[in-house]
Enzyme design. Structure first.
Site, PDB file in Angstrom:
ATOM      1  N   PRO A 151       0.797  -1.204   0.113  1.00 21.00           N
ATOM      2  CA  PRO A 151       0.223   0.020  -0.046  1.00 21.00           C
ATOM      3  C   PRO A 151       0.878   1.202  -0.080  1.00 21.00           C
ATOM      4  O   PRO A 151       2.092   1.222   0.582  1.00 21.00           O
ATOM      5  CB  PRO A 151      -0.725  -0.070   1.371  1.00 21.00           C
ATOM      6  CG  PRO A 151      -0.478  -1.440   1.897  1.00 21.00           C
ATOM      7  CD  PRO A 151       0.551  -2.050   1.454  1.00 21.00           C
ATOM      8  N   GLY A 152       0.382   2.293  -0.517  1.00 21.57           N
ATOM      9  CA  GLY A 152       1.227   3.740  -0.642  1.00 21.57           C
ATOM     10  C   GLY A 152       2.087   3.782  -1.435  1.00 21.57           C
ATOM     11  O   GLY A 152       3.205   4.792  -1.371  1.00 21.57           O
ATOM     12  N   THR A 153       2.497   2.743  -2.303  1.00 24.10           N
ATOM     13  CA  THR A 153       3.634   2.898  -3.407  1.00 24.10           C
ATOM     14  C   THR A 153       3.583   3.611  -4.743  1.00 24.10           C
ATOM     15  O   THR A 153       4.326   3.981  -5.159  1.00 24.10           O
ATOM     16  CB  THR A 153       4.260   1.635  -3.608  1.00 24.10           C
ATOM     17  OG1 THR A 153       3.194   0.747  -3.992  1.00 24.10           O
ATOM     18  CG2 THR A 153       4.967   0.841  -2.394  1.00 24.10           C
ATOM     19  N   GLY A 154       2.220   4.089  -4.961  1.00 22.09           N
ATOM     20  CA  GLY A 154       1.904   4.811  -5.914  1.00 22.09           C
ATOM     21  C   GLY A 154       1.034   4.063  -6.970  1.00 22.09           C
ATOM     22  O   GLY A 154       1.192   4.713  -8.247  1.00 22.09           O
ATOM     23  N   GLU A 179      17.266   2.412  26.342  1.00 26.01           N
ATOM     24  CA  GLU A 179      17.546   2.690  24.965  1.00 26.01           C
ATOM     25  C   GLU A 179      19.244   3.096  24.944  1.00 26.01           C
ATOM     26  O   GLU A 179      19.787   2.599  23.839  1.00 26.01           O
ATOM     27  CB  GLU A 179      17.040   4.110  24.884  1.00 26.01           C
ATOM     28  CG  GLU A 179      15.494   4.127  24.986  1.00 26.01           C
ATOM     29  CD  GLU A 179      14.830   3.208  23.997  1.00 26.01           C
ATOM     30  OE1 GLU A 179      15.426   2.949  23.012  1.00 26.01           O
ATOM     31  OE2 GLU A 179      13.894   2.723  24.130  1.00 26.01           O
ATOM     32  N   THR A 194      -2.297   3.712  -7.670  1.00 29.93           N
ATOM     33  CA  THR A 194      -3.372   4.688  -7.939  1.00 29.93           C
ATOM     34  C   THR A 194      -2.672   5.692  -9.061  1.00 29.93           C
ATOM     35  O   THR A 194      -3.196   6.178  -9.989  1.00 29.93           O
ATOM     36  CB  THR A 194      -3.996   4.904  -7.059  1.00 29.93           C
ATOM     37  OG1 THR A 194      -4.333   4.177  -6.106  1.00 29.93           O
ATOM     38  CG2 THR A 194      -5.209   5.948  -7.457  1.00 29.93           C
TER      39      THR A 194
HETATM   40  P1  ADP Z   1      -1.292   3.049  -3.738  1.00 28.64           P
HETATM   41  O1  ADP Z   1      -2.417   2.919  -4.710  1.00 28.64           O
HETATM   42  O2  ADP Z   1      -0.093   2.219  -4.032  1.00 28.64           O
HETATM   43  O3  ADP Z   1      -1.958   2.465  -2.303  1.00 28.64           O
HETATM   44  P2  ADP Z   1      -1.319   5.623  -3.888  1.00 28.64           P
HETATM   45  O4  ADP Z   1      -1.135   5.920  -5.590  1.00 28.64           O
HETATM   46  O5  ADP Z   1      -2.756   6.025  -3.491  1.00 28.64           O
HETATM   47  O6  ADP Z   1      -0.921   4.354  -3.383  1.00 28.64           O
HETATM   48  O7  ADP Z   1      -0.301   6.684  -3.602  1.00 28.64           O
HETATM   49  C1  ADP Z   1      -0.878   7.510  -2.315  1.00 28.64           C
HETATM   50  C2  ADP Z   1      -0.087   8.864  -2.263  1.00 28.64           C
HETATM   51  O8  ADP Z   1       1.486   8.531  -2.118  1.00 28.64           O
HETATM   52  C3  ADP Z   1      -0.096   9.330  -3.656  1.00 28.64           C
HETATM   53  O9  ADP Z   1      -1.172  10.407  -3.840  1.00 28.64           O
HETATM   54  C4  ADP Z   1       1.276  10.211  -3.899  1.00 28.64           C
HETATM   55  O10 ADP Z   1       1.088  11.555  -3.018  1.00 28.64           O
HETATM   56  C5  ADP Z   1       2.304   9.484  -2.904  1.00 28.64           C
HETATM   57  N1  ADP Z   1       3.032   8.862  -3.592  1.00 28.64           N
HETATM   58  C6  ADP Z   1       3.189   7.344  -3.509  1.00 28.64           C
HETATM   59  N2  ADP Z   1       4.202   6.837  -4.410  1.00 28.64           N
HETATM   60  C7  ADP Z   1       4.459   7.894  -5.223  1.00 28.64           C
HETATM   61  C8  ADP Z   1       5.748   8.046  -6.024  1.00 28.64           C
HETATM   62  N3  ADP Z   1       6.499   7.058  -6.446  1.00 28.64           N
HETATM   63  N4  ADP Z   1       5.964   9.477  -6.502  1.00 28.64           N
HETATM   64  C9  ADP Z   1       5.205  10.349  -6.006  1.00 28.64           C
HETATM   65  N5  ADP Z   1       4.207  10.307  -4.887  1.00 28.64           N
HETATM   66  C10 ADP Z   1       3.869   9.099  -4.418  1.00 28.64           C
END
Ligand code: ADP
Length: 627
Positions: A212-215, A432, A217
């Site tokens: 998740p969150g790798t871009g 720590e 979408t």
């Molecule tokens: P996923 O669909 O893989 O869960 P998203 O595409 O929704 O992730 O990414 C969420 C946000 O994280 C994006 O709107 C962007 O702001 C940031 N983000 C993630 N990956 C990238 C990337 N490779 N380059 C620039 N921004 C990114």
């Protein structure tokens, strides 16, 4: 399919008309009933004799004579609230007017008013009809938008349609391989003729796979943006409803809509919600299966030459139905993995483009410190840093803001209101320091960036922040062992100093156990089992959950082996610390007092107490640690 749709429309329209007529008739019946009730309550019939009697007694105020009846307004109303008019029939009574004159009663005739009749008709019949028609149309529209009764049925793909996403590959940092594969897709959409001319069939779909969150979408949007085509987006879960058949109809509608707008991109996020394997291992579900079948059928059915491309994203590719992945459907798999150092640096650069930063900012250092973070984390960190700078009344973001935001994203905000008792605070300080000291003592270990014992909102009471000197993709056995020793540094310090242990080490223990277990079952690093794969990873992109592939007896032996490794590392941690008690005490005292110690201060104290000569005594080993 279109014909079928039209056939369906015919009866639907007839049905609408029938419902409309019924509602209109009912409304009229009700209106007539109520108005006659009302009229009846207001007027009362009396006999002609009674009328004359009233005139005689002087009880009449006014009389209105119409061709069909005589309306009589009495002087005294029986009730204050309703005005009653009496009426009676017309008789050939020539003396009537004289009688009325004699009593001084006002009388009048009535001229039929054609204008008021028209108005009456408009107000009484036409206006309500128009109102009913408007209301009915509005309700029908709402129903069909929501997809029939209670919003079930139709898709809402249109809601998410983007004519122009405005995102291009430039906005997606790193992910070069993924972009390269998707460049082809852009080309297909741009120029399908080039491919069909040579006889090549265009691909129908590509699956974006990654944590998740790798871009994912963002990449899909960028494809649409680069190709300048509309972007239809839906999450897999949008299809799934309580009612069987609804999802399937949504899929149908989505494809129909998309084909109308071709060339375009359909993006289905979290496709695992509908694309789960149909075998019963993951639990069967009629509705989901029907939706999936419909999706499969639609994917086979549509003509790629028109330029509709389906992109789907998932972080659980292993549970997808095989039929979905076969050639002609999602046959292209594009991996969108966590960014490496270069990728992270690029993401930071992309997101800091519009953020004002001063000269102290070194994004490379931040990229170094954020190993394991995904694109959305990094975007979030830049934003947090900017907010922090504003909060501190500055107009530019500096490096300290960025580091602070890295901590906020990793460990949560500082929880200043949590007050630790003196004893607890001292324990945390030693815990720590134990971690950090072992890192410093082991030669290959990463330098310590900062240690803090300010409690954080995500539950930690303190932690050691490290910045590796370089990014590592492979770990040697020695490095892993060193890591385990570092994990145990906290617990070892507690035991050595306080002769008792606390619950503070639970997270360290869990992480250490995971590493030790992986060493035995997956990395072939135990003497006993050698190169035998005993576990396999199930969900690689989510929590990395594993399943054991061995018999019970072997499982018990694995536990024994893991235990032995952990014990060895713990003993080593205790030994290292017990040989450096004076350094540990100096560091822990400083930390206790100041609550935070930077890498520089740490090394200063470390060298001062140990003296120059002791540097040579540093034990060899390697590792990295987080607490
Ligand atoms: P996923 O669909 O893989 O869960 P998203 O595409 O929704 O992730 O990414 C969420 C946000 O994280 C994006 O709107 C962007 O702001 C940031 N983000 C993630 N990956 C990238 C990337 N490779 N380059 C620039 N921004 C990114």
């Amino acid at each position: 399919m279109d014909n079928k749709q039209n056939d369906k429309k015919g009866p639907q329209n007839r049905q609408t008309l029938v419902i409309f007529i019924i509602i209109t008739l009912l409304t009229f019946a009700a209106m007539t009933f109520f108005s006659s009730m009302f009229m009846e309550a207001r007027s009362k019939k009396i006999t002609y004799t009674e009328f004359l009697d009233m005139v005689e007694k002087g009880e009449v105020k006014r009389v209105e004579i119409t061709p069909t009846q005589i309306n009589i307004e009495p002087k005294k109303q029986p009730s204050k609230f309703v005005e009653i008019i009496y009426y009676t029939g017309v008789l050939e009574d020539e003396d009537l007017l004289d009688k009325l004159d004699a009593k001084g009663i006002d009388y009048d005739g009535k001229i039929p008013d054609s204008r008021s009749t028209i108005l009456d008709i408009i107000f009484v019949y036409v206006l309500p009809l128009v109102l009913i028609w408007i209301m009915f149309g509005f309700i029908m529209k709402r129903m069909s938008k929501g997809g029939g009764v209670m919003g079930v049925g139709k898709n809402n793909a249109k809601v998410y349609m983007d004519k122009e996403t405005g995102v291009t590959f430039k906005d997606v940092a790193g992910q070069d391989e993924a972009k390269e594969s998707l460049q082809e897709v852009v080309d297909f959409l741009h120029n399908p003729g080039k491919y069909t001319a040579i006889g090549a069939k265009l691909p129908k779909g590509a699956l974006l796979v990654g944590p998740p969150g790798t871009g994912k979408t963002l990449l899909a949007k960028a494809v649409a943006g680069e190709a300048k085509v509309p972007f239809f987006s839906l999450a897999g879960s949008d299809f799934v409803e309580m009612f069987v058949g609804v999802g399937a109809s949504r899929v149908r509608d989505l494809f129909k809509e998309a084909q109308k707008n071709a060339p375009c991109i359909i993006f289905i996020d979290e496709i695992d919600a509908i694309g789960k394997s149909r075998d019963s291992r993951y639990g069967g579900n009629d509705e989901r299966e029907q939706t999936l079948n419909q999706l499969l059928a639609e994917m086979d059915g549509f003509d790629t030459a028109k330029g509709v491309m389906i992109l789907a994203a998932t972080n659980r590719p292993e549970i997808l139905d095989k039929a979905l992945l076969r050639p002609g459907r999602f046959d292209r798999r594009i991996i969108v993995d966590k960014p490496d150092l270069k990728g992270r640096l690029e993401v930071l650069k992309v997101h800091s483009k519009d953020v004002l930063m001063d000269d102290s900012v070194d994004l490379e250092e931040i990229a170094m410190a954020t190993s394991g973070a995904v694109g959305s984390d990094l975007a979030n960190m830049i934003n947090e840093a900017a907010i922090l700078a504003v909060k501190n009344g500055r107009r530019y973001v500096n490096q300290a803001d960025l580091f602070e935001s890295v901590e906020v994203v990793i460990a949560g905000k500082e929880k200043k209101d949590r007050v630790l008792s003196e004893k607890e605070k001292r324990t945390v300080a030693y815990h720590e320091t134990g971690h950090a000291l072992i890192t410093a003592l082991l030669k290959d270990a990463e330098p310590v960036q900062k240690i803090t014992i300010v409690p954080r909102t995500m539950g930690s009471l303190g932690y050691v922040m490290q910045v590796p000197e370089e990014e590592k993709f492979l770990m040697s056995k020695d490095e892993l062992m060193a890591r385990l020793v570092t994990f145990f540094g906290g617990r070892a310090a507690e035991e050595l100093v306080f002769h008792t242990v606390t619950t503070g080490a639970s997270n360290d223990i869990e992480q250490a156990t995971n590493i030790a277990r992986a060493m035995v079952t997956r990395f072939g690093m135990s003497d006993k089992f050698g190169l035998m794969a005993l576990e396999s990873v199930e969900s690689q992109y989510l929590d990395g959950r594993t399943v054991l592939n061995c018999g019970e007896e072997t499982a018990a032996q694995i536990d024994g082996e893991v235990m032995a490794i952990l014990r060895e590392c713990y003993e080593k941690a205790k030994k290292l610390l017990s040989e450096n008690m004076d350094v540990m005490k100096a560091l822990a005292d400083f930390l206790y007092e100041k609550e935070t110690i930077t890498g520089k201060q740490f090394m200063e104290i470390f060298h001062r107490v140990k003296g120059d000569s002791s540097e040579e005594e540093c034990h060899t080993g390697s590792g990295a640690q987080e607490s």
